[in-house]
Design a protein around this motif. Structure first.
Motif, PDB file in Angstrom:
ATOM      1  N   LEU A   1       0.152  -1.352   0.167  1.00  0.00           N
ATOM      2  CA  LEU A   1      -0.041   0.178   0.230  1.00  0.00           C
ATOM      3  C   LEU A   1       0.572   1.657  -0.300  1.00  0.00           C
ATOM      4  CD1 LEU A   1      -2.727  -1.035   2.619  1.00  0.00           C
ATOM      5  CD2 LEU A   1      -2.629  -1.261   0.047  1.00  0.00           C
ATOM      6  N   ASP A   2       1.664   0.942   0.847  1.00  0.00           N
ATOM      7  CA  ASP A   2       3.324   2.905   0.594  1.00  0.00           C
ATOM      8  C   ASP A   2       3.549   2.382  -1.134  1.00  0.00           C
ATOM      9  OD1 ASP A   2       3.191   2.465   3.071  1.00  0.00           O
ATOM     10  OD2 ASP A   2       4.889   1.041   3.361  1.00  0.00           O
ATOM     11  N   ARG A   3       2.786   1.517  -2.018  1.00  0.00           N
ATOM     12  CA  ARG A   3       3.761   1.289  -3.551  1.00  0.00           C
ATOM     13  C   ARG A   3       2.408   1.464  -4.264  1.00  0.00           C
ATOM     14  NH1 ARG A   3       9.969  -1.079  -2.662  1.00  0.00           N
ATOM     15  NH2 ARG A   3      10.764   0.670  -1.024  1.00  0.00           N
ATOM     16  N   PRO A   4       1.411   2.126  -4.422  1.00  0.00           N
ATOM     17  CA  PRO A   4       0.266   1.617  -5.290  1.00  0.00           C
ATOM     18  C   PRO A   4       0.746   2.161  -7.092  1.00  0.00           C
ATOM     19  CG  PRO A   4      -0.159   3.954  -4.289  1.00  0.00           C
ATOM     20  CD  PRO A   4       1.205   3.182  -3.710  1.00  0.00           C
ATOM     21  N   PRO A   5      -0.159   1.139  -7.626  1.00  0.00           N
ATOM     22  CA  PRO A   5       0.031   1.454  -9.008  1.00  0.00           C
ATOM     23  C   PRO A   5      -0.772   2.815  -9.824  1.00  0.00           C
ATOM     24  CG  PRO A   5      -1.836  -0.158  -8.904  1.00  0.00           C
ATOM     25  CD  PRO A   5      -1.449   0.436  -7.075  1.00  0.00           C
ATOM     26  N   LEU A   6       0.349   3.520 -10.643  1.00  0.00           N
ATOM     27  CA  LEU A   6      -0.462   4.293 -11.758  1.00  0.00           C
ATOM     28  C   LEU A   6      -1.624   4.144 -12.257  1.00  0.00           C
ATOM     29  CD1 LEU A   6       3.200   5.546 -12.190  1.00  0.00           C
ATOM     30  CD2 LEU A   6       1.652   7.114 -10.927  1.00  0.00           C
ATOM     31  N   SER A   7      -2.225   5.096 -12.606  1.00  0.00           N
ATOM     32  CA  SER A   7      -3.596   5.075 -13.683  1.00  0.00           C
ATOM     33  C   SER A   7      -3.010   5.116 -14.913  1.00  0.00           C
ATOM     34  CB  SER A   7      -5.049   5.368 -12.722  1.00  0.00           C
ATOM     35  OG  SER A   7      -6.192   5.232 -13.706  1.00  0.00           O
ATOM     36  N   ALA A   8      -3.416   4.306 -15.957  1.00  0.00           N
ATOM     37  CA  ALA A   8      -3.087   4.831 -17.364  1.00  0.00           C
ATOM     38  C   ALA A   8      -3.981   5.850 -17.152  1.00  0.00           C
ATOM     39  CB  ALA A   8      -3.201   3.766 -18.289  1.00  0.00           C
ATOM     40  N   ALA A   9      -5.581   5.045 -17.032  1.00  0.00           N
ATOM     41  CA  ALA A   9      -7.011   6.567 -17.708  1.00  0.00           C
ATOM     42  C   ALA A   9      -7.037   7.762 -17.007  1.00  0.00           C
ATOM     43  CB  ALA A   9      -8.209   5.466 -17.678  1.00  0.00           C
ATOM     44  N   ARG A  10      -6.266   7.727 -15.572  1.00  0.00           N
ATOM     45  CA  ARG A  10      -6.154   8.723 -14.907  1.00  0.00           C
ATOM     46  C   ARG A  10      -4.978   9.531 -15.754  1.00  0.00           C
ATOM     47  NH1 ARG A  10      -7.586   6.377 -10.173  1.00  0.00           N
ATOM     48  NH2 ARG A  10      -5.840   6.179 -10.124  1.00  0.00           N
ATOM     49  N   LEU A  11      -3.996   8.814 -16.189  1.00  0.00           N
ATOM     50  CA  LEU A  11      -2.953  10.050 -16.164  1.00  0.00           C
ATOM     51  C   LEU A  11      -3.190  10.920 -17.628  1.00  0.00           C
ATOM     52  CD1 LEU A  11       0.127   7.735 -14.863  1.00  0.00           C
ATOM     53  CD2 LEU A  11      -0.467   9.819 -14.620  1.00  0.00           C
ATOM     54  N   ARG A  12      -3.453   9.293 -18.506  1.00  0.00           N
ATOM     55  CA  ARG A  12      -4.210  10.261 -19.706  1.00  0.00           C
ATOM     56  C   ARG A  12      -5.037  11.304 -20.173  1.00  0.00           C
ATOM     57  NH1 ARG A  12      -4.674   4.168 -21.563  1.00  0.00           N
ATOM     58  NH2 ARG A  12      -2.210   3.978 -22.595  1.00  0.00           N
ATOM     59  N   ARG A  13      -6.269  11.309 -18.864  1.00  0.00           N
ATOM     60  CA  ARG A  13      -7.221  12.235 -19.307  1.00  0.00           C
ATOM     61  C   ARG A  13      -6.488  13.772 -18.799  1.00  0.00           C
ATOM     62  NH1 ARG A  13     -10.622   8.344 -16.576  1.00  0.00           N
ATOM     63  NH2 ARG A  13      -9.875   8.995 -14.843  1.00  0.00           N
ATOM     64  N   ALA A  14      -5.391  13.354 -17.416  1.00  0.00           N
ATOM     65  CA  ALA A  14      -5.153  14.967 -17.299  1.00  0.00           C
ATOM     66  C   ALA A  14      -4.078  15.279 -18.076  1.00  0.00           C
ATOM     67  CB  ALA A  14      -3.963  14.185 -16.076  1.00  0.00           C
TER      68      ALA A  14
ATOM     69  N   ARG B   1       0.607  11.463 -26.480  1.00  0.00           N
ATOM     70  CA  ARG B   1      -0.089  10.304 -26.839  1.00  0.00           C
ATOM     71  C   ARG B   1       0.887   9.366 -25.077  1.00  0.00           C
ATOM     72  NH1 ARG B   1       0.691   4.734 -28.103  1.00  0.00           N
ATOM     73  NH2 ARG B   1       2.990   5.333 -29.226  1.00  0.00           N
ATOM     74  N   LEU B   2       0.421   9.367 -24.093  1.00  0.00           N
ATOM     75  CA  LEU B   2       0.522   7.816 -23.136  1.00  0.00           C
ATOM     76  C   LEU B   2       0.499   6.807 -22.734  1.00  0.00           C
ATOM     77  CD1 LEU B   2       1.077   9.889 -19.777  1.00  0.00           C
ATOM     78  CD2 LEU B   2       0.626   7.338 -19.759  1.00  0.00           C
ATOM     79  N   GLU B   3       1.900   5.800 -22.595  1.00  0.00           N
ATOM     80  CA  GLU B   3       1.507   4.372 -22.675  1.00  0.00           C
ATOM     81  C   GLU B   3       2.123   4.322 -21.080  1.00  0.00           C
ATOM     82  OE1 GLU B   3       0.426   1.952 -24.448  1.00  0.00           O
ATOM     83  OE2 GLU B   3      -0.264   3.665 -26.032  1.00  0.00           O
ATOM     84  N   LEU B   4       1.880   3.481 -20.888  1.00  0.00           N
ATOM     85  CA  LEU B   4       1.808   2.295 -18.777  1.00  0.00           C
ATOM     86  C   LEU B   4       1.878   1.694 -19.307  1.00  0.00           C
ATOM     87  CD1 LEU B   4       2.425   3.175 -15.958  1.00  0.00           C
ATOM     88  CD2 LEU B   4       0.212   2.427 -15.427  1.00  0.00           C
ATOM     89  N   ARG B   5       3.835   0.658 -18.838  1.00  0.00           N
ATOM     90  CA  ARG B   5       4.048  -0.523 -18.861  1.00  0.00           C
ATOM     91  C   ARG B   5       4.652  -0.825 -17.913  1.00  0.00           C
ATOM     92  NH1 ARG B   5       6.966   0.587 -24.540  1.00  0.00           N
ATOM     93  NH2 ARG B   5       4.993   1.120 -25.614  1.00  0.00           N
ATOM     94  N   ALA B   6       3.476  -2.083 -16.814  1.00  0.00           N
ATOM     95  CA  ALA B   6       3.735  -2.465 -15.958  1.00  0.00           C
ATOM     96  C   ALA B   6       5.063  -3.308 -15.990  1.00  0.00           C
ATOM     97  CB  ALA B   6       3.159  -3.726 -15.169  1.00  0.00           C
ATOM     98  N   GLU B   7       6.157  -3.512 -16.383  1.00  0.00           N
ATOM     99  CA  GLU B   7       7.790  -3.141 -16.591  1.00  0.00           C
ATOM    100  C   GLU B   7       7.959  -3.657 -18.544  1.00  0.00           C
ATOM    101  OE1 GLU B   7       8.767  -6.783 -14.272  1.00  0.00           O
ATOM    102  OE2 GLU B   7      10.267  -7.347 -15.828  1.00  0.00           O
ATOM    103  N   THR B   8       9.003  -2.734 -18.084  1.00  0.00           N
ATOM    104  CA  THR B   8      10.048  -2.604 -19.825  1.00  0.00           C
ATOM    105  C   THR B   8      10.810  -3.544 -19.148  1.00  0.00           C
ATOM    106  OG1 THR B   8      10.246  -1.686 -21.549  1.00  0.00           O
ATOM    107  CG2 THR B   8      10.209  -0.104 -19.600  1.00  0.00           C
TER     108      THR B   8
END
Length: 291
Positions: free
Chosen positions: A9-22, A32-39
């Motif tokens: 809970l100290d490291r919650p995931p980012l939200s691609a949808a929220r980031l794209r809206r903002a 364009r914004l792409e969020l990847r779990a790992e790369t």
């Protein structure tokens, strides 16, 4: 649930949808914004997109990098969701008529990683409420410990007359604990926003503030024709740079080193150093603050 990103809970995931809206059009400055779990590397991902003729304005964010790159071929890694790893695609050599942007000359491209450094300082001050400085060219320092770095890479155009694209990568340590910090080969200690006492370590607003600051300074720089002086970028950088006025040792790309006093940054973003044998102007090198 052991594989869920919500187990820490100290490291919650980012939200691609929220980031794209903002952050992406029509509400934000990026295309364009792409969020990847790992790369492997966000810089490598964006460079691949650039070679495929992706337009300017792509942002790639990774929750975890396994082969992140730093300057001089160094590896940069961080535990999942403990930091910010992002890269953006810029095409400063292309005109953008609807924004009044003429092509910037390649001699000014060296300011782009310094621009990212200024954006980092602003975002950390605004969100984390920490006083940060820059070690030339673009390492973010908090209490003389490294908290973030920038890597800029050029991707040649397909045609000989096509200007290169620039991939601008940023890595920021956010919630890394002391036992998770990377070892810096130059001996500079590392830190994270959390260890430095940040009032906020939520990566979502930090990332938004950082990417908006990069876009804002890029807009100013492009609107001034790629002129760091006219855009105010050089003054902002000098105000944030802790290297100026310090005794330094600079490790040069060819393996040599020099020692002297850092006296300023020239209009092309190069470090000016006065040594015992005269003045030098450096386009690249690892700087060690001696005192």
């Amino acid at each position: 649930m052991s594989g869920s990103p919500y187990t820490n809970l100290d490291r919650p995931p980012l939200s691609a949808a929220r980031l794209r809206r903002a952050l992406t059009a029509p509400n934000g400055p990026w295309a364009r914004l792409e969020l990847r779990a790992e790369t492997g590397s966000t810089n490598a991902d964006v460079a691949e997109a650039a070679r495929a003729d992706e337009p300017e304005g792509l942002v790639v964010v990774a929750e975890r990098q396994t082969e992140g790159r730093g300057r001089r071929g160094r590896v940069w890694q961080s535990p999942a969701r403990a930091g910010i790893a992002t890269s953006v695609l810029l095409r400063p050599g292309e005109a953008v008529p609807d924004r009044g942007w003429l092509p910037a000359t390649p001699t000014g491209y060296g300011w782009l990683p310094l621009l990212a450094g200024v954006a980092l300082v602003e975002a950390v001050a605004r969100l984390a409420e920490l006083e940060a400085t820059l070690k030339w060219p673009n390492d973010l320092l908090i209490d003389d410990a490294k908290c973030a770095g920038v890597l800029a890479e050029a991707v040649p155009g397909r045609a000989s007359d096509q200007p290169p694209a620039i991939v601008l990568g940023i890595g920021l340590n956010v919630t890394l604990r002391a036992d998770e910090l990377p070892v810096n080969p130059t001996g500079l200690p590392a830190t994270s926003l959390q260890l430095a006492g940040a009032v906020a370590t939520d990566r979502d607003p930090l990332l938004r503030a950082l990417l908006r600051a990069v876009a804002d300074w890029y807009d100013r720089w492009r609107s001034a024709g790629g002129d760091a002086v006219a855009s105010g970028l050089r003054d902002a950088y000098l105000a944030a740079c802790a290297t100026i006025g310090r005794e330094v040792r600079v490790l040069l790309p060819n393996g040599d080193s020099l020692t002297g006093t850092a006296t300023g940054v020239d209009p092309d973003g190069q470090l000016m150093v006065t040594t015992s044998t005269g003045a030098r102007t450096l386009a690249a090198g690892d700087v060690l603050h001696l005192r």
